[in-house]
Design an enzyme around this catalytic site. Structure first.
Site, short mmCIF file in Angstrom:
data_model
loop_
_atom_site.label_atom_id
_atom_site.label_comp_id
_atom_site.label_asym_id
_atom_site.label_seq_id
_atom_site.Cartn_x
_atom_site.Cartn_y
_atom_site.Cartn_z
N GLY A 1 -19.43 -30.00 4.36
CA GLY A 1 -19.21 -30.67 5.64
C GLY A 1 -19.04 -29.67 6.76
O GLY A 1 -19.28 -28.48 6.57
N ASN A 2 -18.65 -30.15 7.93
CA ASN A 2 -18.42 -29.26 9.07
C ASN A 2 -17.18 -29.71 9.84
O ASN A 2 -16.62 -30.76 9.56
CB ASN A 2 -19.66 -29.20 9.96
CG ASN A 2 -19.99 -30.54 10.58
OD1 ASN A 2 -19.28 -31.03 11.45
ND2 ASN A 2 -21.06 -31.17 10.09
N ALA A 3 -16.81 -28.88 10.81
CA ALA A 3 -15.52 -29.06 11.49
C ALA A 3 -15.56 -29.97 12.72
O ALA A 3 -14.63 -29.99 13.49
CB ALA A 3 -14.97 -27.68 11.87
N SER A 4 -16.63 -30.73 12.89
CA SER A 4 -16.70 -31.57 14.09
C SER A 4 -15.64 -32.66 14.06
O SER A 4 -15.49 -33.38 13.08
CB SER A 4 -18.09 -32.21 14.19
OG SER A 4 -18.13 -33.08 15.30
#
Ligand code: CTP
Ligand code: CA
Length: 240
Positions: free
Chosen positions: A33-36
């Site tokens: 995943g990512n940190a958005s």
């Protein structure tokens, strides 16, 4: 300094916004995943709703409070996001891809929770995800519906670049994606993800010369959201 609150300049318009970040499963409990945080997309949804739009928010793994009065479609993976967007944009006037989309996903998803084996480390086999934004642009181009063809599609880009380097990356991305506007920000400082304040540069299709650097908006995500909507409406007026 916000003077838009009473303006209903988006009344009668359907605005579809994606927010958050997609997750790609490795096994039943793990993902890439990512940190958005989804805050920019949520701020855009809220601003569009306040200005009278019917708003659909396609929310990928957003933990922030959802905006009032919007239709929310929760999604997890890039494939989910693609399905939800393709369905939601059919009658949309404005489409904003503010979500941070995974570029790759595990080539195979394990059916059971993977065990730690040995002490060697592991190599993951990844395949590219579909490009949701490029797909929406292509769908619009193929449509016979004049309303659909008049749809305005907006991309986002987070780049570790500033000044002319950022302008160049953003312009190249705008051409490659074929969207109408591209909202870029410099994430070199690492302060953008989850932050309240932001600086964005808005690039539009067809503009060059003095405006090639794009317009710059700075402030809280709430204020910048209204300024981005102003840029979108200005583009819509000038191109139709
Ligand atoms: N995007 C998308 N589908 C993907 C990747 C990106 O719809 N699979 C969208 C994002 O939501 C954003 C825009 O495309 O609006 C630009 O995303 P970005 O990651 O900057 O572009 P990429 O084409 O993935 O290029 P790169 O990551 O290599 O810079
Ligand atoms: Ca990417």
């Amino acid at each position: 300094h916000v003077v838009h609150a009473a303006g209903q300049d988006l009344a009668g318009r359907h605005v579809v916004i994606s927010a958050g970040g997609t997750r790609e499963a490795l096994d039943p409990v793990r993902f890439l995943g990512n940190a958005s945080s989804g805050r920019m997309g949520i701020a855009l949804a809220r601003a569009a709703r306040v200005r009278g739009a019917e708003v659909t928010l396609v929310a990928a793994n957003v933990t922030e409070p959802m905006p009032w009065g919007c239709r929310i479609i929760p999604v997890t993976s890039t494939a989910d996001l693609d399905d939800a967007m393709r369905g939601a944009v059919v009658d949309a006037d404005v489409v904003v891809m503010a979500a941070a989309v995974a570029d790759y996903r595990p080539a195979e998803v394990e059916a059971t929770k993977q065990k730690k084996t040995g002490d060697k480390g592991v190599t993951l086999d990844l395949e590219q995800t579909q490009d949701v934004l490029a797909g929406l642009v292509a769908q619009r181009a193929e449509s016979a519906d004049p309303a659909r063809r008049a749809q305005t599609i907006v991309g986002f880009a987070a780049e570790t670049a500033s000044g002319e380097a950022l302008d160049q990356l953003a312009r190249a991305k705008l051409q490659r994606k074929g969207c109408d506007l591209l909202v870029a920000n410099d994430v070199t400082s690492g302060a953008v993800f989850g932050a309240a304040d932001t600086t964005v540069h808005v690039y539009t299709q067809g503009s060059s010369g003095p405006s090639a650097g794009g317009s710059t908006w700075r402030g809280s995500k709430g204020v910048v959201a209204h300024q981005i909507l102003d840029s979108i409406l200005k583009y819509k007026m000038e191109s139709q």
